[in-house]
Design an enzyme around this catalytic site. Structure first.
Site, mmCIF file in Angstrom:
data_model
loop_
_atom_site.group_PDB
_atom_site.id
_atom_site.type_symbol
_atom_site.label_atom_id
_atom_site.label_comp_id
_atom_site.label_asym_id
_atom_site.label_seq_id
_atom_site.Cartn_x
_atom_site.Cartn_y
_atom_site.Cartn_z
ATOM 1 C CD GLU A 47 -3.014 -1.453 2.179
ATOM 2 O OE1 GLU A 47 -2.786 -0.695 3.334
ATOM 3 O OE2 GLU A 47 -3.888 -2.103 1.863
ATOM 4 C CG ASP A 90 -7.356 -5.541 4.935
ATOM 5 O OD1 ASP A 90 -6.854 -5.513 6.035
ATOM 6 O OD2 ASP A 90 -7.455 -4.335 4.413
ATOM 7 C CD GLU A 142 -9.892 -1.232 7.709
ATOM 8 O OE1 GLU A 142 -8.814 -1.802 8.381
ATOM 9 O OE2 GLU A 142 -9.796 -1.030 6.534
HETATM 10 C C1 GCV Z 1 -2.590 0.602 8.412
HETATM 11 C C2 GCV Z 1 -6.118 -2.122 5.346
HETATM 12 C C3 GCV Z 1 -6.502 -1.044 6.104
HETATM 13 C C4 GCV Z 1 -5.288 0.074 6.446
HETATM 14 C C5 GCV Z 1 -4.202 -0.541 6.901
HETATM 15 C C6 GCV Z 1 -3.628 -1.913 6.282
HETATM 16 C C7 GCV Z 1 -2.668 -2.435 6.824
HETATM 17 O O1 GCV Z 1 -5.899 -1.906 3.946
HETATM 18 O O2 GCV Z 1 -7.655 -0.528 5.446
HETATM 19 O O3 GCV Z 1 -5.841 1.237 6.596
HETATM 20 O O4 GCV Z 1 -3.149 0.245 7.012
HETATM 21 O O5 GCV Z 1 -4.799 -2.755 5.946
HETATM 22 O O6 GCV Z 1 -2.899 -3.402 7.571
HETATM 23 O O7 GCV Z 1 -1.548 -2.132 6.789
#
Ligand code: GCV
Length: 693
Positions: free
Chosen positions: A300, A379, A407
C-alpha cells in the site's frame, strides 16, 4: 460508572472499575488474610504492584493495608509478594511449584500455617508479580472462594503486543474511539495519567508490548526514532515498563533517505546498514529495554526492499542485525500485496499474495525476526479462511495479527464481539505436521519450537470517555489479551468474566450481555456479507454497504458477480489459491459440496440457483440471511432494553444509542445487498418480502 480523574478529562476504567464487595460472608472469609502487604523485593516494580493491590483492597474491603518489607515470626496474616527464588518463601512453596513458575508466570497460594494466614503471590520476574496482582484482584471481585485461589499461571505465547495505528497528528487510522492518547499535532502528548491507566488496563490482560505509532509511517512520524522525539518517548516507555510492557515503534523502511540524507535504503548497502546500527544505538541509549521495530514494507505504497530488487528477508535481516545486540526484534508484516494488480488473468488473486511473497523465504529470516500474519489472506473481513501461511513457515517465527479495531466489522457502532471468530481461527487445524497442528500451537511457538511467537492486536482504543466508543467493544480488547495469554481458554468463560467485572454479577445482566456478545458476530455477518463474500463496503472509510465498492476495482468488481453467478473460483482449477493449503484442506476447499458453507463464496464461483445444504438456493439464502440478521438486531436491542435500571444510566444510554444506529444501518445493509441481488438476477424473494428495485 466509576470514573478515573485526570486534569482534563474523565474516563471509565473499563473492567478495572472497582466497587466494594457486598457479600458479608466473603468479606469475613477474606479479612482474616488482610493484615499487611509484604514486599520481598525493594524495587519500583514491587512497590508499584504493592500499591496497585493496596488501592484495590481499599475499595473492595475498605481496609488500608500497610506495605512492609519483612516477614516476621509474628506476622499473623498478610499478602506476600516475592520472587519464587526467595529463600524466605521456602516454607510456603515447594520445589516443584518453583520449577513451574516462569519469568512472566506467577503462583498464587493460600497458606494456613502455625496460626498464620498468608496469600503468596510469587513469580520469577517482575512482570509475573504485576500480572499476579491483577489476577488476584479480579478473582476477589469475582468472589472466588479462597480455596479456589491457588493457581500457577504461565503464558503460552511469549509476545502479546498491541499495535496502534496512531498518527503523529493525533488521528488514528481505522480508529473509532476518538483521538490518539499518545500524539497530537505532530507532538507527543504529555497525558501521562491516561497512559498510565492504559498501561494498567493492558497489564491486567497481560499484554507485554505496545507499538504506539501507525504502520504507515509518514511525515513527522518518520522522525520518531530520532533524539527529536526519543526523550519524550522514553517517558512513555518508563510508564509502560512499570507494568511490564515494552515499547516498540513502527518505522519507515526508507528512513535512511528521509532522515539520514542517503540516496538509497538498499538493505545490502553498507552505509544503509551502518545508518540503522547508529539509529538503533541511539534508541537504546534513551530506552534500554526498547522492544524493536514493526515494519510494513512494499505494501500500500510503503517503501520496502523490493524497490532495490532485494527480498523481504534481506530487508528484515538488516534491521535485525542492528537490533540483535540489544535483545530487540523485528516484526515484519506479511501484509504484502500489489493493490494495483490486474486480475483479469484468472490466476491472479490477491489472496495468494502473502504466501507467494513469503513461503519461499522460510528459513531465511534471522533469529530475531518475526513474521506478523493477518488471520486471513485478505484483510480482516467479517469472515475469511485462515491464512495458509500458518502451517507453511516451519522455520520462521510467526505472530498472529488480529484487528481489534472494527474496520470491517461495524466500526464500533455495530456490536460485533470478535472473540468467537478469533477462537475459531486459533482452533483451525492446519494439518502441516499431521492432525492436531492447530494455529494456536503455531502462534504460541510450540508446534515448530520457535523462540519468538505470539499475537498482535490492532488497537480499538482512543481518548473517548469509554476508550472504545462502544462500551461493549471493550470486551474485544479484553478478549484479545486473554486469548493471547492462553488460546486454549473457552471463549464463553472469557466473555463471562469480562461481563461480571464490567457490569456486576446480576444474573439477568450477565445472561443478556453474554447472549449479545456471543451472537453478535453471526448477526453482523448475516446482514452484511455472509458465506465468506466480504468486501461489499464503501471504499475508503469502509463503513456501510456498497456491493461493488472494493477500492482497487480498476479491473472489475472484486466478486465478479454477473446475472448468473457470484464469487471467485479460488480452487486448484481456478486461481490456484487452495494449492497453498495442506492436502487435507485443499481437497475440502476445492469441492463445492464439501467446502464449509460459511466460506463458500470465498472459494467458489457459485450460480444463484445452487442449492445449499438446507435446500435453499444461494439467492434465497442471501435474501433470508439479510432479513434474519436485521430481525436479530431487534433481539440485541430487546436484551439490552431488559437491562434498563440495572446498568449505569450513562453507559446504558450510550450503548442503546449505538444499538439503534446499528438497527438503522443493518436495514440499509439488508436493502442495498438484497436489491443488488434482485437486480442482478431478476428473481424475487420466495417469501414475497419487499426488496427495493
Ligand atoms: C494501516 C487495510 C487498512 C489500512 C491498513 C492496512 C494495513 O488496508 O484499510 O488502513 O493500514 O490494512 O493493515 O496495513
Amino acid at each position: 460508572m466509576i470514573l478515573s480523574k485526570n486534569s482534563k478529562q474523565k474516563y471509565s476504567m473499563c473492567w478495572l472499575s472497582y466497587k466494594p464487595i457486598d457479600e458479608i460472608e466473603y468479606i469475613r472469609e477474606f479479612e482474616r488474610y488482610l493484615d499487611k502487604i509484604v514486599l520481598l523485593e525493594n524495587n519500583i516494580y514491587f512497590q508499584n504492584a504493592g500499591n496497585e493491590l493496596r488501592r484495590a483492597l481499599e475499595v473492595l474491603f475498605g481496609t488500608d493495608l500497610r506495605l512492609s518489607n519483612c516477614i516476621d515470626a509474628n506476622m499473623g496474616s498478610g499478602i506476600i509478594l516475592g520472587k519464587v527464588t526467595d529463600e524466605r518463601l521456602n516454607n510456603f512453596i515447594t520445589d516443584d511449584e518453583k520449577k513451574e513458575v516462569s519469568e512472566e508466570g506467577f503462583l498464587i497460594k493460600v497458606i494456613n500455617k502455625n496460626k498464620g494466614r498468608y496469600i503468596i503471590v510469587a513469580s520469577k520476574g517482575e512482570k509475573g508479580i504485576i500480572y499476579g496482582i491483577f489476577h488476584l484482584i479480579n478473582k476477589i471481585r469475582l468472589k472466588t472462594r479462597l480455596k479456589e485461589l491457588n493457581c500457577i499461571e504461565k503464558p503460552k505465547a511469549p509476545l502479546r503486543i498491541i499495535n496502534h495505528w496512531d498518527n503523529i497528528d493525533g488521528t488514528i487510522e481505522r480508529g473509532y474511539a476518538g483521538k490518539s492518547i499518545f500524539f497530537a499535532n505532530g507532538r507527543i502528548k504529555r497525558d501521562y495519567k491516561r497512559i498510565l491507566d492504559y498501561a494498567r488496563l493492558l497489564a491486567s490482560i497481560r499484554i507485554n508490548g505496545v507499538v504506539i505509532n501507525n504502520v504507515n509511517v509518514r511525515d513527522k512520524a518518520i522522525w520518531l526514532i530520532t533524539p527529536k522525539y526519543l526523550n519524550e518517548l522514553s517517558k512513555i516507555a518508563e510508564i509502560f515498563r512499570l507494568y511490564g510492557i515494552k515499547l516498540y515503534l513502527s518505522i519507515n523502511f526508507a528512513s535512511p533517505i528521509y532522515i539520514g540524507g542517503l540516496d538509497t535504503a538498499d538493505p545490502l548497502d553498507k552505509n544503509v546498514q551502518k545508518w540503522w546500527k547508529d539509529a538503533v544505538k541511539t534508541i537504546y541509549s534513551y530506552i534500554p529495554d526498547f522492544g524493536g521495530f514493526l515494519v510494513k514494507a512494499d505494501s500500500e505504497f510503503n517503501p520496502g526492499p523490493y524497490v532495490y530488487g532485494r527480498t523481504h528477508a534481506d530487508g528484515a535481516n538488516m534491521l535485525a542485525e542492528a537490533l540483535l545486540p540489544y535483545g530487540g526484534v523485528v516484526i515484519w508484516r506479511a501484509f504484502v500485496y500489489n493493490c494495483l494488480q490486474d486480475w483479469r488473468d484468472t490466476k491472479t488473486d490477491r489472496a495468494k499474495a502473502a504466501y507467494d511473497n513469503f513461503k519461499p523465504l522460510d528459513g531465511k529470516f534471522s533469529e530475531n525476526v518475526i513474521l506478523q500474519i493477518k488471520y486471513g489472506p485478505m484483510d480482516f473481513q467479517v469472515r475469511e479462511p485462515v491464512s495458509p501461511l500458518f502451517g507453511a513457515m516451519e522455520k520462521t517465527n510467526q505472530m498472529m495479527e488480529f484487528q481489534i479495531t472494527q474496520e470491517y466489522t461495524g466500526q464500533q457502532i455495530h456490536l460485533c464481539y470478535l472473540g468467537t471468530l478469533w477462537k475459531e481461527i486459533l482452533e483451525f487445524d492446519t494439518y502441516c505436521k499431521g492432525k492436531g497442528s492447530y494455529v494456536k500451537r503455531i502462534v504460541d511457538g510450540s508446534l515448530f519450537g520457535m523462540r519468538y511467537a505470539g499475537f498482535a492486536g490492532v488497537s480499538n482504543i482512543g481518548d473517548s470517555i469509554n476508550w472504545t466508543g462502544h462500551d461493549l467493544a471493550q470486551a474485544n480488547l479484553w478478549t484479545f489479551g486473554k486469548l493471547a495469554w492462553d488460546p486454549d481458554k473457552k471463549i464463553e468463560d472469557i466473555a463471562r468474566e469480562w461481563t461480571i467485572l464490567t457490569f456486576g454479577d446480576d444474573k439477568k445482566v450477565v445472561d443478556n450481555i453474554l447472549w449479545m456478545l456471543l451472537n453478535s458476530h453471526t448477526i453482523y455477518e448475516k446482514y452484511t456479507t455472509p458465506l465468506g463474500l466480504g468486501w461489499m463496503v464503501n471504499p475508503g472509510h469502509h463503513y456501510g454497504p456498497n456491493p461493488e465498492g472494493y477500492e482497487y476495482s480498476k479491473w472489475g468488481t472484486y466478486h465478479r458477480a454477473d446475472t448468473k453467478a457470484i464469487g471467485v473460483d479460488r480452487t486448484s482449477r481456478g486461481t490456484g489459491y487452495t494449492l497453498q493449503y495442506h492436502k487435507f484442506w485443499r481437497e475440502i476447499f476445492d469441492d463445492i459440496n464439501k467446502c464449509p458453507e460459511e466460506l463458500l463464496l470465498f472459494f467458489h464461483r457459485v450460480p444463484y440457483d445452487f442449492r445449499l445444504k438446507n435446500g435453499k438456493t444461494l439467492l434465497q439464502f442471501m435474501y433470508d440471511s439479510h432479513f434474519e440478521g436485521v430481525e436479530m438486531v431487534d433481539e440485541l436491542i430487546k436484551k439490552w432494553e431488559d437491562l434498563r435500571g440495572k446498568i449505569d444510566d450513562e453507559v446504558f444510554n450510550r450503548v442503546y444509542e449505538r444499538l439503534k444506529m446499528q438497527k438503522e444501518h443493518a436495514i440499509e445493509w439488508r436493502d442495498v445487498i438484497n436489491t443488488y441481488f434482485y437486480r442482478k438476477t431478476g428473481i424475487p424473494d420466495e417469501k414475497g418480502r419487499v426488496i427495493y428495485p
